[in-house]
Design a protein around this motif. Structure first.
Motif, short mmCIF file in Angstrom:
data_model
loop_
_atom_site.label_atom_id
_atom_site.label_comp_id
_atom_site.label_asym_id
_atom_site.label_seq_id
_atom_site.Cartn_x
_atom_site.Cartn_y
_atom_site.Cartn_z
N ARG A 267 37.04 30.36 22.12
CA ARG A 267 36.61 31.74 21.89
C ARG A 267 35.35 32.07 22.68
N GLU A 268 34.53 31.07 22.95
CA GLU A 268 33.36 31.29 23.81
C GLU A 268 33.78 31.67 25.23
N GLN A 269 34.97 31.24 25.64
CA GLN A 269 35.45 31.49 27.00
C GLN A 269 36.04 32.89 27.18
N LEU A 270 36.42 33.53 26.08
CA LEU A 270 37.20 34.77 26.17
C LEU A 270 36.53 35.88 26.98
N PRO A 271 35.24 36.18 26.77
CA PRO A 271 34.65 37.29 27.54
C PRO A 271 34.70 37.07 29.05
N ALA A 272 34.48 35.84 29.50
CA ALA A 272 34.47 35.56 30.94
C ALA A 272 35.87 35.64 31.55
N LEU A 273 36.91 35.60 30.73
CA LEU A 273 38.28 35.61 31.24
C LEU A 273 38.87 37.01 31.32
N ALA A 274 38.15 38.02 30.85
CA ALA A 274 38.67 39.39 30.87
C ALA A 274 39.01 39.82 32.28
N GLY A 275 40.20 40.36 32.46
CA GLY A 275 40.62 40.87 33.76
C GLY A 275 41.21 39.84 34.70
N HIS A 276 41.17 38.55 34.37
CA HIS A 276 41.77 37.53 35.24
C HIS A 276 43.29 37.65 35.18
N PRO A 277 43.95 37.76 36.32
CA PRO A 277 45.42 37.85 36.31
C PRO A 277 46.04 36.47 36.07
N PRO A 278 47.33 36.42 35.76
CA PRO A 278 48.00 35.12 35.66
C PRO A 278 47.87 34.34 36.97
N LEU A 279 47.86 33.01 36.87
CA LEU A 279 47.73 32.17 38.05
C LEU A 279 48.93 32.35 38.97
N ASP A 280 48.69 32.20 40.25
CA ASP A 280 49.76 32.32 41.26
C ASP A 280 49.95 30.96 41.90
N ILE A 281 50.67 30.09 41.22
CA ILE A 281 50.91 28.73 41.72
C ILE A 281 52.38 28.40 41.55
N ASP A 282 52.83 27.40 42.30
CA ASP A 282 54.21 26.94 42.21
C ASP A 282 54.29 25.70 41.33
N GLU A 283 55.39 25.57 40.63
CA GLU A 283 55.63 24.34 39.87
C GLU A 283 55.92 23.20 40.83
#
Length: 417
Positions: A267-283
């Motif tokens: 929950r401490e991480q939540l504010p810093a993650l606002a607006g980050h899109p899903p990762l764009d990586i391949d499996e």
């Protein structure tokens, strides 16, 4: 078609099917409920029924906003059923199948909710043992949280423990869904609260990446990776979040955070993650695996058909059968011997890669390397010829101290398929 469940409940409509039984939409004295009706063969097992009755107080006493509450236990003739709170929404697996991966803030908010549920269970002395997206329900009718995340509730507490207890002959088997099983379970140690934290960290990794860190291939190979491979970093997420995931995926149970600590740190991480899109990586591409007794179910080599990696965490419980629609997949697998697991973590799991990039060591990667070397060789020969030393290169070819750059026609023995 409706059916009576005991004297107080009526089951109206099937909501889903799993390996342990069928979930119905039902009605009770206090309104709508979800009824998990266990399979008839389980209900006929008097020893199992006795364990459910013994655990009744613990199952009914686990009361937390992030836990799907058990309201009643019904033992009536051939019926053995858990009556639970009805959550109107979907499960996390269904959402993952639709979106493949979630935005980091949403993924972390959902994981923090589940960590809260685990913290309450662990405080009551209950280990879930089968934390996975299928057992996380999303309440779409409740107010959304950070990033629009629906509140998450954890369900199916006690099912794995009761159905797969050692007294049923599974004392030397791994109980759990392969992608989420902690390494100490694979090594035959008793399950503690830390196995749930490991499984939840695996779920968070999957929500961010779209695949689990050690999944892919034969179930036995998946279990082996939990013990012998290090988790590969996820590019594109804040380092502090990655360190949390990495710590909770530690091979040593004592190195992991407790569920309450994990919930608070997330929950401490939540504010810093606002607006980050899903990762764009391949499996990562699945690696070839051998099929053997290590991955056998109930002592039978599981080698007839390849494991379907398109549906993460799906393992047929009956040899040759198709997985059910709800992927209720906790399974029993043989505990491997010490010689199979010797050496500890000595490799790194298949690393995520940039979109479209070939996996290191794959056929595409080797072909690209071969083309690169040929281009270097052609370029070096042309430069050498321009400098008038082409004859020296020709004379030196094949003698002691071969040139560092091979000619275009040379074959690299290390590249033999």
């Amino acid at each position: 078609m409706s059916r009576k469940i005991g004297s107080r409940y009526t089951a109206h409509q099937i909501l889903g099917r799993g390996s342990a039984g069928t979930v119905w939409l039902g009605e009770g004295p206090q309104g709508p409920v979800a009824i998990k009706l266990l399979r008839e063969d389980l209900a006929a097992d008097q020893e199992l029924v006795g364990r459910f009755v013994q655990e009744r107080a613990a199952l009914l006493g686990l009361n937390h906003p992030r836990v799907v509450g058990v309201r009643d236990l019904v033992v009536d003739g051939n019926d053995l059923a858990l009556v639970m709170d009805l959550v109107r929404g979907t499960d996390l697996r269904t959402r993952l199948e639709r979106e493949r991966r979630l935005a980091p803030q949403v993924a972390v908010a959902i994981t923090a909710d589940v960590a809260d549920a685990l913290a309450a269970a662990h405080a009551a002395g209950i280990v879930h043992r089968d934390v996975k997206p299928e057992n996380v329900l999303l309440d779409v009718h409740a107010p959304a949280g950070p990033g629009g995340a629906p509140p998450a509730l954890l369900t199916d507490f006690g099912i794995a423990k009761l159905i797969d207890a050692p007294s049923r002959g599974n004392g030397s088997r791994v109980v759990g869904t392969p992608d989420y099983v902690a390494p100490e379970i694979v090594e035959g140690l008793p399950p503690r609260a830390s196995v749930d934290v490991y499984a939840l960290a695996t779920v968070l990794y999957e929500l961010l990446a779209g695949f689990t860190p050690f999944g892919g291939g034969h179930p036995g190979a998946v279990l082996r990776r939990h013990v012998t491979e290090r988790v590969a970093p996820l590019p594109g997420i804040p380092d502090e979040l990655w360190q949390l995931i990495h710590q909770c995926l530690a091979k040593a149970p004592a190195s992991r955070l407790r569920a309450s600590e994990l919930a608070a740190r997330l929950r401490e991480q939540l504010p810093a993650l606002a607006g980050h899109p899903p990762l764009d990586i391949d499996e990562p591409e699945p690696e070839p695996e051998t099929y053997g007794e290590y991955g056998a179910y109930e002592g039978t080599p599981y080698a007839a058909e390849p494991y379907d990696t398109s549906a993460r965490g799906v393992v047929p419980l009956v040899h040759g059968s198709a997985p059910d629609s709800t992927r209720d997949t906790h399974t029993s697998m043989r505990v491997p011997g010490a010689d199979e697991l010797a050496g500890g973590a000595h490799g790194t799991a298949r690393a995520p890669r940039a979109q479209g990039a070939p996996r290191a060591g794959s056929a595409r990667h080797r072909a690209a390397e071969r083309r690169r070397r040929i281009r270097l060789g052609v370029t070096a020969t042309a430069v050498a010829a321009a400098l008038g030393v082409g004859g020296w290169l020709a004379l030196a070819d094949g003698e002691e101290g071969d040139p560092a750059i091979p000619s275009p026609t040379e074959s690299d023995p290390s590249e033999t398929p």
